[in-house]
Design a protein around this motif. Structure first.
Motif, mmCIF file in Angstrom:
data_model
loop_
_atom_site.group_PDB
_atom_site.id
_atom_site.type_symbol
_atom_site.label_atom_id
_atom_site.label_comp_id
_atom_site.label_asym_id
_atom_site.label_seq_id
_atom_site.Cartn_x
_atom_site.Cartn_y
_atom_site.Cartn_z
ATOM 1 N N LEU A 124 43.960 66.324 41.434
ATOM 2 C CA LEU A 124 44.870 65.511 42.243
ATOM 3 C C LEU A 124 44.109 64.706 43.292
ATOM 4 N N SER A 125 44.737 63.591 43.739
ATOM 5 C CA SER A 125 44.158 62.811 44.836
ATOM 6 C C SER A 125 44.376 63.550 46.154
ATOM 7 N N GLY A 126 43.696 63.077 47.210
ATOM 8 C CA GLY A 126 43.818 63.717 48.520
ATOM 9 C C GLY A 126 45.261 63.740 49.013
ATOM 10 N N GLY A 127 45.973 62.624 48.823
ATOM 11 C CA GLY A 127 47.363 62.555 49.258
ATOM 12 C C GLY A 127 48.250 63.536 48.503
ATOM 13 N N MET A 128 48.015 63.644 47.205
ATOM 14 C CA MET A 128 48.809 64.579 46.397
ATOM 15 C C MET A 128 48.507 66.019 46.785
ATOM 16 N N GLN A 129 47.234 66.313 47.081
ATOM 17 C CA GLN A 129 46.883 67.669 47.514
ATOM 18 C C GLN A 129 47.627 68.021 48.795
ATOM 19 N N MET A 130 47.719 67.035 49.709
ATOM 20 C CA MET A 130 48.431 67.281 50.961
ATOM 21 C C MET A 130 49.912 67.530 50.712
ATOM 22 N N ARG A 131 50.497 66.831 49.719
ATOM 23 C CA ARG A 131 51.901 67.058 49.373
ATOM 24 C C ARG A 131 52.093 68.493 48.873
#
Lengths: 248, 270
Positions: A124-131
């Protein structure tokens, strides 16, 4: 009382450095509060005292009843677990497995990652990981959510989008949020109230009430009132900084 | 053929293979000499000094039964030692991870395993365990134990502080922290230790055989090397050395492949 209240919190490290000095504030149930300040002003430390990860040397703390969750600076996902299993973790730890899979599905749906349920974090991308990290924090239906610069490592566009998503989640679930950041416009966009903190030792310098009504749209960032308020907060940070420097 | 496997061949198989052929050619001319008609450019070396590759091949063919038996015996000694060090190393690493006091007290002695020359304690091993398989397995075990302890302890204790906080906030029990955080976190570290140990265990077994080789009809590569070097069977000696290298490579590669399959989930972006 379901508010979060701190009374004269102070923390002095064993080496004599005073990290926090006489911090008192209160925030009501379901409110959104930000702690804003430069690095080293003790805002992350304050958050960890609220989470009872650190004991203060002085002062007392009253927390709202119910679950507490924490969103870290890094997504802090377990790389050997799928997205679904990562979100499920807090339920496993509290042995709350009843309806766990429905609850996890609901959270994944909310953060728009349903189709990534079986992916591994590194995919996953960084933003998706944060989600995923947000979904994991909210899966236990916390009454108090503590966030420690969660979007600091993301690019500006992703950060703004996640700010909007966080507000949607907050309005839906009505938890109390304490959000640590050093980003002025992020604090103004999200919060009902912002505590500006200053370093050496960390203390509350000024409190700002943010008057904008919810739901807040992204256009708000382009308004003159928004810019004005951001300017006032920036001034307050710098003023506090100079004040601290003069007393150092 | 897929582009993936073609890439594997052109990138990872051909270059070392080409170098190997180049090496064989150089070796051949070094041993056999270089002549153009009457002109001697390099007169070569005597066969008892450096045998030609063809002579080594011949010796290997002639002695293949001996070599295969020896390789299998050495492999069994190395694998027994490696298996024991993996199991016992994991247990020791676990104990170290549970008590900082025990770790502080015992770690210097674990390092002792790493620094003591196996050659120096081989006579003691023979004294205590006699010659033969047990002594060889123990020699392989001692040499390959430390990397498992060191990497395993690190994997069980070096946990991301935020992950620890996450578990603390959700009031995880000690057991939950162990099974859901420490142990999964340690797996890649254990595997790193096992890779190092697998190669070391072959060295340990061969060195063990030098001193405690199987007496009688059956013996391992170490004893074969020891014996042939004394008898000036230099071509067979070369063949035995090559077998030792291939054995080490085979065990290392097997652990590597097993690790890749096991670690798919742990490895980031590969």
């Amino acid at each position: 009382m379901n508010s979060l209240t701190t009374q004269s919190l102070s923390l002095t490290f064993p080496n004599g450095v005073e990290a926090l000095h006489d911090v008192s504030f209160s925030c009501g149930e379901s409110s959104f509060l930000s702690l804003l300040g430069p690095s080293g002003c003790g805002k992350s430390t304050l958050l960890r005292i609220i989470a009872e990860l650190i004991k203060p040397t002085e002062g007392s703390l009253q927390r709202p009843a119910g679950e507490l969750s924490f969103v870290f600076q890094a997504p802090t996902l377990l790389p050997w677990r799928t997205v679904r299993k990562n979100v499920q973790l807090p339920l496993e730890l509290s042995r709350n497995t009843r309806e766990a899979s429905e609850r996890v599905n609901e959270m994944l749906e909310l953060v728009g990652l349903r189709q990534f349920a079986n992916a591994y974090p590194h995919e996953l991308s960084g933003g998706m990981q944060m989600r995923v990290s947000l979904a994991r924090a909210l899966v236990t239906r916390p009454r108090l959510l503590l966030l420690d610069e969660p979007f600091g490592a993301l690019d500006d566009i992703t950060r703004q989008r996640l700010n909007e998503e966080l507000l949607t989640l907050w309005q839906r679930d009505k938890f109390t949020a304490v959000f640590v950041t050093h980003n002025v416009s992020e604090a103004v966009f999200l919060s009902q109230r912002v505590l500006v903190m200053t370093p050496r030792p960390g203390r509350i310098h000024e409190i700002f009430d943010i008057p904008f009504a919810y739901p807040r749209e992204r256009q708000l960032r382009a308004s003159a009132e928004f810019a004005q308020l951001c300017g006032a907060l920036s001034n307050s940070i710098n003023e506090g900084h100079e004040h601290a420097a003069a007393h150092a | 053929m897929t582009s993936h496997s073609r890439r594997f061949i052109t990138h990872y198989l051909l270059p070392p293979l080409a170098l190997f052929i180049l090496f064989l050619v150089a070796w051949h001319f070094y041993a056999a000499g270089i002549r153009f008609g009457e002109t001697v450019i390099w007169k070569g070396t005597p066969a008892y000094f450096v045998p030609r590759p063809s002579a080594v091949w011949e010796a290997a063919r002639e002695g293949r039964e001996k070599l295969v038996t020896a390789s299998l015996l050495t492999a069994s000694g190395a694998l027994a030692g490696f298996g024991a060090s993996t199991l016992i190393g994991a247990v020791i690493a676990f104990i170290f991870s549970q008590s900082l006091l025990i770790q502080r007290a015992a770690y210097p002695y674990a390092i002792f395993l790493q620094t003591v020359p196996i050659v120096a304690i081989a006579p003691l091993i023979i004294l205590w365990f006699g010659s033969g398989f047990t002594a060889i397995a123990i020699s392989a075990f001692i040499v390959s134990l430390f990397p498992i302890i060191a990497n395993g302890t690190h994997g069980l204790t070096a946990i991301d502080p935020q992950a620890m906080e996450l578990f603390a906030i959700h009031r995880a029990t000690r057991w939950q922290k162990l099974t859901k955080l420490r142990i999964p976190n340690s797996i890649p570290h254990f595997v790193t230790g096992m890779r190092t140990s697998s190669g070391l265990s072959v060295i340990g077994a061969i060195v063990g055989e030098f001193f405690a080789g199987f007496p009688g009809e059956k013996f391992g590569l170490g004893y074969l090397i020891y014996q042939t070097s004394g008898q000036q069977k230099i071509a067979l000696l070369f063949a035995a050395i090559i077998c030792s290298t291939l054995l080490g490579l085979a065990i290392f590669a097997a652990v590597g492949i097993a690790a890749r399959l096991l670690l798919r989930r742990w490895v980031r972006g590969q």
